[in-house]
Write a protein that holds these residues in place. Structure first.
Motif, PDB file in Angstrom:
ATOM      1  N   SER A  36      43.308  41.412  28.375  1.00 40.90           N
ATOM      2  CA  SER A  36      44.387  41.974  29.191  1.00 40.90           C
ATOM      3  C   SER A  36      44.466  41.262  30.530  1.00 40.90           C
ATOM      4  N   GLY A  37      45.634  41.342  31.165  1.00 38.84           N
ATOM      5  CA  GLY A  37      45.784  40.806  32.506  1.00 38.84           C
ATOM      6  C   GLY A  37      44.935  41.578  33.491  1.00 38.84           C
ATOM      7  N   ALA A  38      44.791  42.897  33.266  1.00 38.70           N
ATOM      8  CA  ALA A  38      43.974  43.720  34.158  1.00 38.70           C
ATOM      9  C   ALA A  38      42.547  43.199  34.212  1.00 38.70           C
ATOM     10  N   GLU A  39      42.009  42.803  33.058  1.00 41.25           N
ATOM     11  CA  GLU A  39      40.638  42.293  33.022  1.00 41.25           C
ATOM     12  C   GLU A  39      40.548  40.957  33.766  1.00 41.25           C
ATOM     13  N   ALA A  40      41.574  40.117  33.614  1.00 44.55           N
ATOM     14  CA  ALA A  40      41.588  38.851  34.348  1.00 44.55           C
ATOM     15  C   ALA A  40      41.613  39.110  35.851  1.00 44.55           C
ATOM     16  N   ASN A  41      42.414  40.084  36.280  1.00 44.33           N
ATOM     17  CA  ASN A  41      42.489  40.427  37.704  1.00 44.33           C
ATOM     18  C   ASN A  41      41.186  41.004  38.219  1.00 44.33           C
ATOM     19  N   ALA A  42      40.538  41.865  37.413  1.00 44.34           N
ATOM     20  CA  ALA A  42      39.261  42.456  37.824  1.00 44.34           C
ATOM     21  C   ALA A  42      38.233  41.363  38.079  1.00 44.34           C
ATOM     22  N   SER A  43      38.156  40.397  37.187  1.00 47.10           N
ATOM     23  CA  SER A  43      37.206  39.300  37.323  1.00 47.10           C
ATOM     24  C   SER A  43      37.495  38.478  38.573  1.00 47.10           C
ATOM     25  N   GLN A  44      38.786  38.191  38.808  1.00 48.18           N
ATOM     26  CA  GLN A  44      39.181  37.400  39.970  1.00 48.18           C
ATOM     27  C   GLN A  44      38.822  38.113  41.277  1.00 48.18           C
ATOM     28  N   ILE A  45      39.144  39.390  41.362  1.00 45.52           N
ATOM     29  CA  ILE A  45      38.925  40.132  42.608  1.00 45.52           C
ATOM     30  C   ILE A  45      37.440  40.325  42.883  1.00 45.52           C
ATOM     31  N   LEU A  46      36.681  40.664  41.857  1.00 44.48           N
ATOM     32  CA  LEU A  46      35.238  40.788  42.051  1.00 44.48           C
ATOM     33  C   LEU A  46      34.654  39.475  42.551  1.00 44.48           C
ATOM     34  N   ASP A  47      35.049  38.380  41.906  1.00 44.03           N
ATOM     35  CA  ASP A  47      34.549  37.062  42.297  1.00 44.03           C
ATOM     36  C   ASP A  47      34.935  36.733  43.735  1.00 44.03           C
ATOM     37  N   PHE A  48      36.153  37.082  44.120  1.00 43.09           N
ATOM     38  CA  PHE A  48      36.630  36.796  45.473  1.00 43.09           C
ATOM     39  C   PHE A  48      35.759  37.481  46.522  1.00 43.09           C
ATOM     40  N   PHE A  49      35.296  38.688  46.201  1.00 45.10           N
ATOM     41  CA  PHE A  49      34.476  39.446  47.137  1.00 45.10           C
ATOM     42  C   PHE A  49      32.975  39.259  46.899  1.00 45.10           C
ATOM     43  N   GLY A  50      32.629  38.223  46.137  1.00 36.53           N
ATOM     44  CA  GLY A  50      31.228  37.859  45.976  1.00 36.53           C
ATOM     45  C   GLY A  50      30.464  38.659  44.948  1.00 36.53           C
ATOM     46  N   LEU A  51      31.174  39.306  44.028  1.00 31.15           N
ATOM     47  CA  LEU A  51      30.526  40.070  42.969  1.00 31.15           C
ATOM     48  C   LEU A  51      30.869  39.459  41.615  1.00 31.15           C
ATOM     49  N   SER A  52      30.128  39.840  40.598  1.00 29.44           N
ATOM     50  CA  SER A  52      30.417  39.431  39.220  1.00 29.44           C
ATOM     51  C   SER A  52      30.091  40.604  38.312  1.00 29.44           C
ATOM     52  N   TYR A  53      30.319  40.406  37.027  1.00 28.41           N
ATOM     53  CA  TYR A  53      29.992  41.472  36.071  1.00 28.41           C
ATOM     54  C   TYR A  53      28.488  41.744  36.031  1.00 28.41           C
ATOM     55  N   ASP A  54      27.688  40.785  36.491  1.00 28.97           N
ATOM     56  CA  ASP A  54      26.241  41.002  36.548  1.00 28.97           C
ATOM     57  C   ASP A  54      25.876  42.072  37.583  1.00 28.97           C
ATOM     58  N   ASP A  55      26.795  42.299  38.538  1.00 26.88           N
ATOM     59  CA  ASP A  55      26.510  43.248  39.624  1.00 26.88           C
ATOM     60  C   ASP A  55      26.969  44.669  39.315  1.00 26.88           C
ATOM     61  N   ILE A  56      27.736  44.842  38.251  1.00 29.00           N
ATOM     62  CA  ILE A  56      28.248  46.157  37.887  1.00 29.00           C
ATOM     63  C   ILE A  56      27.915  46.453  36.427  1.00 29.00           C
ATOM     64  N   GLU A  57      28.138  47.660  36.029  1.00 28.28           N
ATOM     65  CA  GLU A  57      28.060  48.028  34.612  1.00 28.28           C
ATOM     66  C   GLU A  57      29.489  47.995  34.079  1.00 28.28           C
ATOM     67  N   GLU A  58      29.918  46.817  33.610  1.00 26.74           N
ATOM     68  CA  GLU A  58      31.313  46.657  33.197  1.00 26.74           C
ATOM     69  C   GLU A  58      31.575  47.325  31.849  1.00 26.74           C
ATOM     70  N   ASP A  59      32.767  47.881  31.725  1.00 31.96           N
ATOM     71  CA  ASP A  59      33.179  48.511  30.472  1.00 31.96           C
ATOM     72  C   ASP A  59      34.598  48.044  30.181  1.00 31.96           C
ATOM     73  N   TYR A  60      34.797  47.413  29.017  1.00 33.71           N
ATOM     74  CA  TYR A  60      36.107  46.869  28.659  1.00 33.71           C
ATOM     75  C   TYR A  60      36.942  47.977  28.008  1.00 33.71           C
ATOM     76  N   LEU A  61      37.787  48.608  28.811  1.00 34.61           N
ATOM     77  CA  LEU A  61      38.532  49.780  28.335  1.00 34.61           C
ATOM     78  C   LEU A  61      40.023  49.618  28.596  1.00 34.61           C
ATOM     79  N   SER A  62      40.828  50.156  27.686  1.00 38.62           N
ATOM     80  CA  SER A  62      42.269  50.241  27.911  1.00 38.62           C
ATOM     81  C   SER A  62      42.538  51.260  29.001  1.00 38.62           C
TER      82      SER A  62
END
Length: 319
Positions: free
Chosen positions: A151-177
């Protein structure tokens, strides 16, 4: 004689298959179109359903239907594989696709043409009020819905987290609609969710009806910096009262939802589609208030792919 008949049969079969793949006509003269949308709790799906209704009611021998999908990235691949004829997607994803960038590197999409820009898609970071999350940094260590896979939402989540110095390694990510994220928020199984959709979003309204929630606010500097890094992200305000309990305006960023077509659709078909959309806006608005943003003045605003000749022909006529 038998060989000639077999050859004729094969040629006929090839013709029928290619007509079907390009959204052309059956033997009964009906044009079948599939419109790829998104999850049923987002904005793409009701808008796509309204588009199908408009096309069916205003174009002779038209049979259009909306399909619920994983949204932007999935829709782009459906267009590429000629599995749908029309699709709604984010303009940044469309740009990456036609230029073979990011997730489309090595898989450039060269059969996608623009029809119309539709409405702003707002990136909303929804958090439970009691989760202790006041900014992006506070997402660290939290359970976060980052959008459906593809989804585009997932692409945006990844971009914004990365922009603020975070990644999925820093959160408990859940791929949900959207719908799944809303359900998990209501059940207090996750702390936050990224959603990219027109406002108000049904999934967020659903959560706000039973849970105290808030939207993360971006500062003016955040928005300026995000826009420099990702030119398609522009500042937008979610007005107070948009959702139950949202007592103050919230600043965030938005993209543009666009309607695209599989390029092999004929000029006449796409011309009729474009004409039907703009001459029947009332039907679209009745389905979802976000359709008020679908205007001729904004039809090419944020369009990141080359227009289909059929759409261009209509816009040239109404200038």
């Amino acid at each position: 004689m038998l060989k000639s008949k077999n050859t004729l049969f094969i040629l006929s079969a090839v013709l029928v298959i290619s007509l079907l793949l390009s959204g052309m006509v059956t033997a009964q003269g009906t044009t079948f179109l599939s419109i790829a949308t998104g999850g049923t709790s987002g904005t793409y799906y009701p808008i796509g359903g309204a588009l199908a209704k408009v096309l069916n009611e205003n174009i002779d021998n038209m049979n259009a239907s909306a399909q619920s999908t994983g949204a932007s990235v999935t829709n782009t691949r459906l267009i590429y594989n000629q599995e749908v004829e029309l699709a709604i997607l984010q303009n940044d994803i469309a740009n990456y696709a036609v230029n073979g960038e990011r997730q489309f590197e090595g898989n450039q999409v060269n059969n996608m043409s623009g029809v119309a820009s539709l409405y702003p898609e707002v990136i909303q970071i929804i958090v439970r009020s009691d989760a202790g999350i006041n900014n992006i940094a506070d997402l660290k260590g939290k359970s976060v819905a980052v959008g459906a896979p593809g989804s585009g939402a997932e692409a945006n989540a990844s971009q914004i987290l990365d922009f603020f110095g975070l990644s999925y390694d820093d959160i408990e990510e859940d791929y949900l609609s959207f719908g799944e994220a809303a359900s998990r928020l209501k059940d207090r199984q996750i702390d936050a969710a990224f959603l990219t959709a027109g406002i108000p979003t049904a999934a967020v309204m659903d959560v706000a009806a039973t849970q105290d929630i808030k939207l993360l606010n971006f500062s003016d500097q955040d928005i300026e910096s995000l826009n420099e890094a990702y030119p398609y992200l522009t500042g937008v305000t979610v007005p107070a009262g948009t959702y139950n309990g949202l007592d103050n305006d919230v600043q965030t960023v938005a993209l543009q939802a666009i309607l695209v077509a599989e390029s092999s659709l004929s000029e006449d078909v796409v011309y009729n589609i474009t004409k039907a959309i703009f001459e029947n806006r009332d039907t679209l608005i009745a389905a979802h208030d976000r359709a008020r943003d679908i205007t001729l003045d904004g039809a090419m605003s944020g369009m990141t792919v080359e227009l289909h000749p059929g759409a261009q022909k209509y816009y040239d006529e109404v200038k």
